[in-house]
Design a protein around this motif. Sequence first.
Motif, PDB file in Angstrom:
ATOM      1  N   UNK A  99      83.133 -29.709 -27.837  1.00 24.91           N
ATOM      2  CA  UNK A  99      83.037 -31.098 -28.294  1.00 24.91           C
ATOM      3  C   UNK A  99      83.120 -32.008 -27.075  1.00 24.91           C
ATOM      4  N   UNK A 100      82.155 -32.921 -26.939  1.00 25.84           N
ATOM      5  CA  UNK A 100      82.093 -33.783 -25.764  1.00 25.84           C
ATOM      6  C   UNK A 100      81.973 -35.256 -26.167  1.00 25.84           C
ATOM      7  N   UNK A 115      78.388 -32.293 -29.877  1.00 24.88           N
ATOM      8  CA  UNK A 115      78.815 -30.915 -29.654  1.00 24.88           C
ATOM      9  C   UNK A 115      77.697 -30.147 -28.971  1.00 24.88           C
ATOM     10  N   UNK A 116      78.075 -29.316 -28.023  1.00 24.89           N
ATOM     11  CA  UNK A 116      77.123 -28.427 -27.351  1.00 24.89           C
ATOM     12  C   UNK A 116      77.409 -26.994 -27.766  1.00 24.89           C
ATOM     13  N   UNK A 117      76.408 -26.364 -28.362  1.00 24.23           N
ATOM     14  CA  UNK A 117      76.519 -24.964 -28.772  1.00 24.23           C
ATOM     15  C   UNK A 117      75.812 -24.104 -27.726  1.00 24.23           C
ATOM     16  N   UNK A 118      76.518 -23.133 -27.165  1.00 25.47           N
ATOM     17  CA  UNK A 118      75.927 -22.243 -26.166  1.00 25.47           C
ATOM     18  C   UNK A 118      75.896 -20.826 -26.711  1.00 25.47           C
ATOM     19  N   UNK A 128      72.359 -25.688 -27.014  1.00 27.84           N
ATOM     20  CA  UNK A 128      71.780 -26.539 -28.058  1.00 27.84           C
ATOM     21  C   UNK A 128      72.757 -27.675 -28.325  1.00 27.84           C
ATOM     22  N   UNK A 129      72.272 -28.905 -28.240  1.00 25.56           N
ATOM     23  CA  UNK A 129      73.142 -30.065 -28.406  1.00 25.56           C
ATOM     24  C   UNK A 129      72.936 -30.731 -29.763  1.00 25.56           C
ATOM     25  N   UNK A 135      69.239 -31.749 -37.731  1.00 30.24           N
ATOM     26  CA  UNK A 135      69.777 -30.694 -38.605  1.00 30.24           C
ATOM     27  C   UNK A 135      70.601 -29.674 -37.822  1.00 30.24           C
ATOM     28  N   UNK A 136      71.363 -30.175 -36.857  1.00 33.46           N
ATOM     29  CA  UNK A 136      72.193 -29.306 -36.020  1.00 33.46           C
ATOM     30  C   UNK A 136      73.101 -28.374 -36.836  1.00 33.46           C
TER      31      UNK A 136
END
Length: 216
Positions: A99-100, A115-118, A128-129, A135-136
């Motif tokens: 979470x950023x 949020x950045x998903x790695x 993926x940000x 539709x994250x």
Amino acid sequence: MKQKEFIKSQIKISNILILLLGGIICTFLGIKLTISAVEKLGILFVSIPFLFMGIASIYYLINYDILEITKEKLILKSLFGFEKKSIYLSEIKSYNEIKKQNAKFKNEIEYMEWKDLTLFGENFRIKISSSSYGNYPELRKALIKGKKRNIKSENEWHRKNTLYFGIGFLIFGIIISIWFGIISKDLNKKLLSVGFSSLFIIYGIYLIRKTKKAYR
């Protein structure tokens, strides 16, 4: 609920427009100011940042990923539909989610939180940000299903982030101390600047020491 057999990312048009307009305007201003800088070298300090921002915006626009998730694969395409990369979902070994937020207060209009998903594989790392896709949550759910959360990598990110902040505060404090120490001839002002800058230096050292103790 049964997962869809095909999911396509919903791009945020606002992001595309910002990158497109930013790229065109900044590049135009950068080139124009650079040409003017032939006679006035001082303008280079303004033109180069504009040119850099323009090129960076165009680069990020060209490399903007469109995601397609099938029952077996994650496919990354360009805005123009060209396939850039394709991996099997089974190749994703683990993931983390950070979470950023930007350097603004919550009550400010410019405040952003995302949020950045790695995704981690043997030979790849895909980020993926949530700020890039409408539709994250749907994309996230499909990609992390049955995958292990990589807590170690999350802790490492927080450690490095804290360390960078610590180094930043330390350097900023030292620069302020030296700068005001040189330009100010008044002893009281010098002492005041040293006291002010020492707050940044002390906090920077505290953050650096904190990262060493917490993640030793």
